[in-house]
Design an enzyme around this catalytic site. Structure first.
Site, PDB file in Angstrom:
ATOM      1  CB  SER A   1      -0.848  -0.268   1.206  1.00  0.00           C
ATOM      2  OG  SER A   1      -1.988   0.901   1.263  1.00  0.00           O
TER       3      SER A   1
ATOM      4  CD  GLU B   1      -4.851  -3.387  -4.143  1.00  0.00           C
ATOM      5  OE1 GLU B   1      -4.853  -3.706  -3.016  1.00  0.00           O
ATOM      6  OE2 GLU B   1      -3.746  -4.039  -5.210  1.00  0.00           O
TER       7      GLU B   1
ATOM      8  CG  HIS C   1      -6.055  -2.745   0.492  1.00  0.00           C
ATOM      9  ND1 HIS C   1      -4.867  -2.638  -0.755  1.00  0.00           N
ATOM     10  CD2 HIS C   1      -5.262  -1.969   1.403  1.00  0.00           C
ATOM     11  CE1 HIS C   1      -3.687  -1.362  -0.355  1.00  0.00           C
ATOM     12  NE2 HIS C   1      -4.612  -1.360   1.039  1.00  0.00           N
TER      13      HIS C   1
END
Length: 496
Positions: free
Chosen positions: A188, A320, A411
């Site tokens: 990320s 995600e 994610h």
């Protein structure tokens, strides 16, 4: 398992860590002076030597002080204290005396405003087993790390990364690591940090390889950063300089920074407004194109050859941020998605193509996939294409295995597979009670391939051979594995 301690000498003094079978951990080693007082908004200052034996048996303080720590899918605890610029070293026990093993450096995510290197998922024991010394680092977050201040250095968080990497260059040999074989990795915002460091002036000598997981660079224009800094100062009633911001307690800045840049516009009270602002305008705090450390966007920098000598793996999960729209499933049932997609900046022509491509998705599902594709997947493809244009191909992947609890390939889902830590108690929340160990074996071992050999085991992505590793059960290597997001690609940015 009961821990015993181990002590090793370094050029800075003796350090005491935990001995855990064949692996040792050295936690909370300071690489910089505590960023408090006059150093709060300054470039980081090396910590230097310590007196006696440094006790590194517990995690050091973390900069994380935000509520995001309570909702992240990765367990990243907050540790109180002022000495927040520290790092953790995990080393094979037989490597503590100059074995020159490859080194993995992990940069945590959290949108550049949250996150912590103290997560149990970031324990390097799995990599130690494979002969890799592992380091996790902290850095200043949010406004303290990246906010514009008229008389302070820009990109203080990047300077923190670079000082930590310099510490590793200078001292990792004491823990058995080879400073010439450093791979930086992150997820990320941490993946964005990897990409940013490829482009940052002066960082090229600090690492040899990169691995970006769900990374999207912030690329904040200096003008936007200045506007945000002045807005925060105005909200606080102080001058936008070091003296003004230093008069504010940490809690005051934290309470204000989340609202900066979100109040403008007619839809400020719309519950989806923050997500629209994020997709269309990007992050408020993060790496800034300041003309010094960063002179262009990461994509342009890669296209112009930045980091071309460094092997790079990068990829994203298939879904995600789809979960961000899950709470809107019922309210949006039957709602026309066209005006909603328009608010995210999609043209009528793009909306028509995108709806046809994702026929069968609900309105919330369509919005979630559009957010995922816009913020992560298309950018990942563009970074790989930019590398190819520079003659420095990247190794591209997708993580497609779907969570039985969160839903989709969400994610953060791939992080415990990367670290091969599926047995950790927190993993069941994101991956269910029986995540496939064979997938962890595969992904982790191919990450080790990059770290040790400079290649993960599948071919690089090029225009002529657009190979993509697809992690699933079973995993495959596909041609044009990102082809479905090409319709979101804007026209190529001119090369300077």
């Amino acid at each position: 398992m009961t821990s015993q301690t181990i002590e090793i000498p370094t050029a800075l003094g003796t350090v005491r860590g935990n001995l855990r079978g064949e692996s040792a951990s050295f936690l909370g080693i300071p690489f910089a002076q505590p960023p408090v007082g006059e150093l709060r908004f300054a470039a980081p200052v090396p910590f230097g030597h310590w007196e006696g034996v440094l006790d590194a048996t517990e995690h050091g303080a973390t900069p994380q002080r935000t509520a995001l720590a309570e909702v992240t899918l990765i367990p990243e605890p907050t540790v109180p204290g002022p000495s927040t610029l520290n790092l953790n070293v995990f080393a094979p026990v037989d490597a503590a005396f100059g074995s020159k093993l490859p080194v993995l450096v992990w940069i945590h995510g959290g949108g550049f405003v949250a996150g912590s290197p103290a997560s149990p998922w970031y324990d390097g024991a799995g990599f130690n087993r494979d002969g890799v010394v592992t380091v996790s680092i902290s850095y200043r977050l949010g406004f303290d790390g990246f906010g514009w201040i008229e008389d302070a250095p820009h990109n203080r968080g990047i300077l923190d990364w670079m000082l930590a990497l310099q510490w590793i260059q200078d001292h990792i040999a004491s823990f058995g690591g080879d400073p010439s074989r450093v791979t930086i990795a992150g997820q990320s915002a941490g993946g964005g940090a990897v990409l940013t460091l490829l482009a940052a002036k002066g960082a090229e000598k600090l690492f040899a390889r990169g691995y970006s997981i769900s990374g999207a660079a912030a690329d904040i224009p200096l003008e936007k950063a200045e506007a945000a800094g002045r807005e925060l100062a105005g909200k606080a009633g102080v001058e936008p300089n070091i003296a003004g911001f230093s008069s504010l307690r940490e809690e005051q800045i934290l309470s204000l920074q989340g609202g900066v840049g979100l109040e403008a516009g007619p839809d400020a009270n719309d519950p989806m407004a923050p997500m629209v602002a994020l997709v269309t305008g990007g992050l408020t705090f993060g790496p800034v194109i300041d003309g010094q450390l960063l002179t262009d966007t990461v994509e342009n920098s890669l296209r112009n050859g930045a980091g071309a000598d460094k092997p790079l793996v990068l990829g994203s999960t298939d879904h995600e941020f789809n979960m961000a729209m899950a709470q809107h499933e019922a309210p949006l049932a039957g709602v026309d998605p066209v005006p909603l997609l328009s608010s995210f900046g999609a043209s009528p022509e793009l909306i028509e193509e995108y709806r046809a491509q994702h026929a069968g998705l609900s309105t919330a599902g369509l919005l979630g996939q559009f957010i995922t594709d816009s913020m992560f997947r298309v950018k990942t493809l563009q970074y790989a294409q930019a590398r190819d244009e520079a003659g420095a191909p990247a190794f591209l992947y997708r993580f497609s295995w779907q969570s039985p609890t969160i839903g989709g390939a969400c994610h953060c889902l791939d992080v415990p597979f990367f670290f091969d830590c599926l047995a950790d108690s927190h993993v069941a929340h994101i991956a269910g009670p029986n995540p496939p160990q064979e997938l962890a074996d595969e992904l982790h071992s191919e990450a080790v391939g990059l770290i040790v050999n400079g290649a993960p085991g599948w071919g690089a992505y090029t225009a002529d051979s657009p190979l993509v590793r697809v992690y699933n059960t079973p995993s495959t290597t596909a041609d044009n594995g990102y082809s479905e997001v090409t319709l979101l690609q804007p026209a190529a940015t001119p090369v300077n």
